[in-house]
Design an enzyme around this catalytic site. Structure first.
Site, PDB file in Angstrom:
ATOM      1  N   ASP A 132       0.697  69.157  96.717  1.00 36.87           N
ATOM      2  CA  ASP A 132       0.364  69.844  95.472  1.00 36.87           C
ATOM      3  C   ASP A 132      -0.752  70.883  95.583  1.00 36.87           C
ATOM      4  O   ASP A 132      -1.022  71.616  94.621  1.00 36.87           O
ATOM      5  CB  ASP A 132       0.009  68.808  94.379  1.00 36.87           C
ATOM      6  CG  ASP A 132      -1.118  67.847  94.808  1.00 36.87           C
ATOM      7  OD1 ASP A 132      -2.042  68.284  95.524  1.00 36.87           O
ATOM      8  OD2 ASP A 132      -1.076  66.666  94.425  1.00 36.87           O
ATOM      9  N   HIS A 143       2.888  66.787 105.033  1.00 34.76           N
ATOM     10  CA  HIS A 143       4.258  66.812 104.500  1.00 34.76           C
ATOM     11  C   HIS A 143       4.647  68.140 103.874  1.00 34.76           C
ATOM     12  O   HIS A 143       5.634  68.204 103.146  1.00 34.76           O
ATOM     13  CB  HIS A 143       4.441  65.677 103.483  1.00 34.76           C
ATOM     14  CG  HIS A 143       4.361  64.302 104.086  1.00 34.76           C
ATOM     15  ND1 HIS A 143       4.190  63.150 103.348  1.00 34.76           N
ATOM     16  CD2 HIS A 143       4.442  63.899 105.382  1.00 34.76           C
ATOM     17  CE1 HIS A 143       4.162  62.104 104.154  1.00 34.76           C
ATOM     18  NE2 HIS A 143       4.298  62.530 105.398  1.00 34.76           N
ATOM     19  N   SER A 199       0.102  54.267  99.402  1.00 37.10           N
ATOM     20  CA  SER A 199       0.668  52.926  99.557  1.00 37.10           C
ATOM     21  C   SER A 199       0.740  52.539 101.033  1.00 37.10           C
ATOM     22  O   SER A 199       1.044  51.390 101.354  1.00 37.10           O
ATOM     23  CB  SER A 199       2.065  52.871  98.923  1.00 37.10           C
ATOM     24  OG  SER A 199       2.880  53.887  99.477  1.00 37.10           O
TER      25      SER A 199
HETATM   26  C1  BJW Z   1      -4.210  55.172  93.009  1.00 37.06           C
HETATM   27  C2  BJW Z   1      -4.366  55.773  91.772  1.00 37.06           C
HETATM   28  C3  BJW Z   1      -5.682  56.172  91.427  1.00 37.06           C
HETATM   29  C4  BJW Z   1      -2.270  55.320  92.000  1.00 37.06           C
HETATM   30  N1  BJW Z   1      -6.682  55.958  92.281  1.00 37.06           N
HETATM   31  N2  BJW Z   1      -5.226  54.946  93.826  1.00 37.06           N
HETATM   32  C5  BJW Z   1       8.435  53.667 111.685  1.00 37.06           C
HETATM   33  C6  BJW Z   1       8.837  52.498 111.060  1.00 37.06           C
HETATM   34  C7  BJW Z   1       9.726  52.515 109.994  1.00 37.06           C
HETATM   35  C8  BJW Z   1      10.234  53.712 109.512  1.00 37.06           C
HETATM   36  C9  BJW Z   1       9.848  54.879 110.107  1.00 37.06           C
HETATM   37  C10 BJW Z   1       8.959  54.851 111.195  1.00 37.06           C
HETATM   38  N3  BJW Z   1       8.716  56.126 111.573  1.00 37.06           N
HETATM   39  C11 BJW Z   1       9.427  56.951 110.751  1.00 37.06           C
HETATM   40  C12 BJW Z   1      10.128  56.214 109.864  1.00 37.06           C
HETATM   41  C13 BJW Z   1      11.038  56.737 108.797  1.00 37.06           C
HETATM   42  C14 BJW Z   1      10.296  57.282 107.592  1.00 37.06           C
HETATM   43  C15 BJW Z   1       9.444  56.173 106.970  1.00 37.06           C
HETATM   44  O1  BJW Z   1       8.255  56.117 107.094  1.00 37.06           O
HETATM   45  N4  BJW Z   1      10.077  55.272 106.225  1.00 37.06           N
HETATM   46  C16 BJW Z   1       9.334  54.193 105.564  1.00 37.06           C
HETATM   47  C17 BJW Z   1       9.440  54.338 104.044  1.00 37.06           C
HETATM   48  C18 BJW Z   1       9.835  52.863 106.049  1.00 37.06           C
HETATM   49  N5  BJW Z   1       9.447  58.428 107.959  1.00 37.06           N
HETATM   50  C19 BJW Z   1       9.941  59.629 108.097  1.00 37.06           C
HETATM   51  O2  BJW Z   1      11.139  59.838 107.953  1.00 37.06           O
HETATM   52  C20 BJW Z   1       8.991  60.748 108.479  1.00 37.06           C
HETATM   53  N6  BJW Z   1       9.548  61.429 109.594  1.00 37.06           N
HETATM   54  C21 BJW Z   1       9.423  60.973 110.851  1.00 37.06           C
HETATM   55  O3  BJW Z   1       8.659  60.083 111.156  1.00 37.06           O
HETATM   56  O4  BJW Z   1      10.237  61.616 111.758  1.00 37.06           O
HETATM   57  C22 BJW Z   1      10.494  60.966 113.008  1.00 37.06           C
HETATM   58  C23 BJW Z   1      11.336  59.706 112.772  1.00 37.06           C
HETATM   59  C24 BJW Z   1      12.348  59.693 111.839  1.00 37.06           C
HETATM   60  C25 BJW Z   1      13.106  58.512 111.620  1.00 37.06           C
HETATM   61  C26 BJW Z   1      12.816  57.357 112.342  1.00 37.06           C
HETATM   62  C27 BJW Z   1      11.786  57.382 113.295  1.00 37.06           C
HETATM   63  C28 BJW Z   1      11.038  58.568 113.511  1.00 37.06           C
HETATM   64  C29 BJW Z   1       8.876  61.771 107.356  1.00 37.06           C
HETATM   65  C30 BJW Z   1       8.228  61.222 106.132  1.00 37.06           C
HETATM   66  C31 BJW Z   1       8.227  62.281 105.024  1.00 37.06           C
HETATM   67  C32 BJW Z   1       7.771  61.703 103.695  1.00 37.06           C
HETATM   68  N7  BJW Z   1       8.149  62.584 102.668  1.00 37.06           N
HETATM   69  C33 BJW Z   1       7.769  62.251 101.286  1.00 37.06           C
HETATM   70  C34 BJW Z   1       8.490  63.221 100.279  1.00 37.06           C
HETATM   71  C35 BJW Z   1       8.133  64.618 100.419  1.00 37.06           C
HETATM   72  C36 BJW Z   1       6.965  65.037  99.617  1.00 37.06           C
HETATM   73  C37 BJW Z   1       7.294  65.538  98.234  1.00 37.06           C
HETATM   74  O5  BJW Z   1       8.399  65.917  97.867  1.00 37.06           O
HETATM   75  O6  BJW Z   1       6.330  65.540  97.470  1.00 37.06           O
HETATM   76  O7  BJW Z   1       6.362  62.325 101.136  1.00 37.06           O
HETATM   77  S1  BJW Z   1       8.155  60.596 100.808  1.00 37.06           S
HETATM   78  C38 BJW Z   1       6.766  60.351  99.802  1.00 37.06           C
HETATM   79  O8  BJW Z   1       5.993  59.264 100.351  1.00 37.06           O
HETATM   80  C39 BJW Z   1       5.914  61.620  99.948  1.00 37.06           C
HETATM   81  C40 BJW Z   1       4.544  61.058 100.123  1.00 37.06           C
HETATM   82  O9  BJW Z   1       3.717  62.002 100.770  1.00 37.06           O
HETATM   83  C41 BJW Z   1       4.786  59.801 100.911  1.00 37.06           C
HETATM   84  C42 BJW Z   1       3.687  58.789 100.812  1.00 37.06           C
HETATM   85  O10 BJW Z   1       3.551  58.293  99.516  1.00 37.06           O
HETATM   86  P1  BJW Z   1       2.112  58.008  98.923  1.00 37.06           P
HETATM   87  O11 BJW Z   1       1.325  59.242  98.880  1.00 37.06           O
HETATM   88  O12 BJW Z   1       1.517  56.861  99.633  1.00 37.06           O
HETATM   89  O13 BJW Z   1       2.467  57.655  97.403  1.00 37.06           O
HETATM   90  P2  BJW Z   1       2.901  56.252  96.764  1.00 37.06           P
HETATM   91  O14 BJW Z   1       3.477  56.537  95.420  1.00 37.06           O
HETATM   92  O15 BJW Z   1       3.732  55.466  97.690  1.00 37.06           O
HETATM   93  O16 BJW Z   1       1.530  55.466  96.584  1.00 37.06           O
HETATM   94  C43 BJW Z   1       0.541  55.860  95.666  1.00 37.06           C
HETATM   95  C44 BJW Z   1      -0.661  54.942  95.848  1.00 37.06           C
HETATM   96  O17 BJW Z   1      -1.720  55.387  95.027  1.00 37.06           O
HETATM   97  C45 BJW Z   1      -0.384  53.471  95.467  1.00 37.06           C
HETATM   98  O18 BJW Z   1      -0.929  52.659  96.485  1.00 37.06           O
HETATM   99  C46 BJW Z   1      -1.158  53.291  94.153  1.00 37.06           C
HETATM  100  O19 BJW Z   1      -1.635  51.966  93.994  1.00 37.06           O
HETATM  101  C47 BJW Z   1      -2.287  54.276  94.340  1.00 37.06           C
HETATM  102  N8  BJW Z   1      -2.876  54.841  93.110  1.00 37.06           N
HETATM  103  N9  BJW Z   1      -3.143  55.806  91.134  1.00 37.06           N
HETATM  104  C48 BJW Z   1      -6.427  55.300  93.463  1.00 37.06           C
HETATM  105  N10 BJW Z   1      -5.929  56.764  90.220  1.00 37.06           N
END
Ligand code: BJW
Ligand code: ZN
Length: 270
Positions: A112, A127, A219
């Site tokens: 953002d 990302h 998360s």
């Molecule tokens: C507050 C609050 C307040 C709320 N104060 N706190 C190894 C193991 C298993 C799987 C994989 C692995 N390696 C790769 C993978 C596959 C995959 C992956 O990780 N999957 C898992 C879900 C299991 N990863 C990928 O595909 C990545 N690519 C990659 O590694 O390539 C090589 C590869 C591929 C495949 C296999 C192996 C290797 C790419 C990941 C791209 C993520 N993209 C996204 C979307 C795009 C962004 C967009 O459109 O905006 O990115 S997904 C989404 O999740 C987004 C975020 O950046 C990302 C993380 O989420 P985030 O920021 O943590 O948000 P939330 O909602 O989950 O959490 C919010 C938190 O805030 C919570 O904890 C609340 O409690 C807290 N909170 N208010 C303080 N006021």
């Protein structure tokens, strides 16, 4: 692992002031108080779709117009949002570190742009960024800050509408590459796609050398970002988490500051 100090502001303050290389990993939670929905919270739905399902190459191939509507809406929300006290506390602390010859870097999963608008300068965007697009054909990356990004998206993206009630935008009217004219897509790393290797290298170098790691509003489930803090723990360095909840990874971190980071960050870094 060092003993868990949970919300021990006094000990954390000593660790913070003694640290020379500080890295903060941020996620959607840091922007929640700016009105930007998180992915896995209640704001993670757009129309009937989960945001994480639309953020995928599969979804874009199946229906680029729908995914562009979603991203057009995301751009409008982000452009209208303002940095909150959490973003501002991080930016101020980076400035303080610079004056003291210490290093402070944000590695953000957010797209953002609010950290930069708050005044942070050392930012690694893992990302991508909502202001950029990449060509599906020639891979040319460009900044497109005009809103709407193309005429056909004007007035679109209302999350309360049903897909079926919104006529689909023809492919020829979606955003195009300025270099070759092919379909452009958001410059965002979607599930299953690799992160930019140079950006990932920069992040990994910091993870390998930092002496304090902050985990803010994430998360900690999406890789590779989710592997950073456990790596720092393995190196025997302190990790402090700022989150409204405990997440599965929280038990491994030395400090945990519960509550909204718009309050906890100014309190700890201010
Ligand atoms: C507050 C609050 C307040 C709320 N104060 N706190 C190894 C193991 C298993 C799987 C994989 C692995 N390696 C790769 C993978 C596959 C995959 C992956 O990780 N999957 C898992 C879900 C299991 N990863 C990928 O595909 C990545 N690519 C990659 O590694 O390539 C090589 C590869 C591929 C495949 C296999 C192996 C290797 C790419 C990941 C791209 C993520 N993209 C996204 C979307 C795009 C962004 C967009 O459109 O905006 O990115 S997904 C989404 O999740 C987004 C975020 O950046 C990302 C993380 O989420 P985030 O920021 O943590 O948000 P939330 O909602 O989950 O959490 C919010 C938190 O805030 C919570 O904890 C609340 O409690 C807290 N909170 N208010 C303080 N006021
Ligand atoms: Zn092109």
């Amino acid at each position: 692992m060092a003993k868990r100090n949970l919300a021990d502001y006094k000990t954390f303050n000593r660790v913070l002031e003694e640290s020379k290389i500080i890295v903060a990993l941020t996620g959607a939670g840091v922007s929640a108080e700016s009105g930007i929905g998180t992915f896995r919270g209640p704001g993670g739905l757009w129309r009937t779709h989960r945001a994480v399902d639309l953020a995928s190459p599969l979804a874009f191939r199946a229906n680029p117009a729908l995914v562009w509507e979603f991203y057009h809406w995301r751009r409008e929300v982000a452009f209208a949002a303002h940095p909150n006290n959490g973003h501002i506390a991080l930016a101020k602390y980076e400035k303080k570190c610079k004056e003291q010859g210490r290093s402070f870097t944000i590695i953000t999963q957010n797209v953002d742009g609010l950290h930069r608008r708050a005044g942070s300068e050392n930012i690694i965007e893992l990302h991508g960024n909502l202001t950029k697009v990449i060509c599906t054909k020639c891979k040319f990356i460009e900044v497109k800050e005009n809103n709407p990004i193309c005429e056909a998206l004007r007035g679109r993206g209302d999350p309360s509408q049903k897909d079926a009630d919104v006529p689909e935008i023809p492919l020829s009217e979606l955003p195009k590459c300025s270099a070759c004219g092919a379909l452009a897509r958001p410059y965002i790393v979607w599930f299953g796609e690799s992160l930019d290797p140079d950006i990932l290298d920069q992040a990994r170098t910091l993870v390998e050398t930092c002496d304090l790691f902050l985990v803010i509003g994430t998360s900690s489930v999406v890789y590779p970002a989710a592997s950073f803090a456990p790596f720092v723990v393995e190196r025997g360095k302190p990790v402090a988490e700022f989150n409204i909840d405990e997440e599965p990874a929280s038990a491994n971190f030395q400090f945990h500051f519960p509550g909204k980071c718009g309050s906890t960050l100014p309190k700890t870094l201010g």
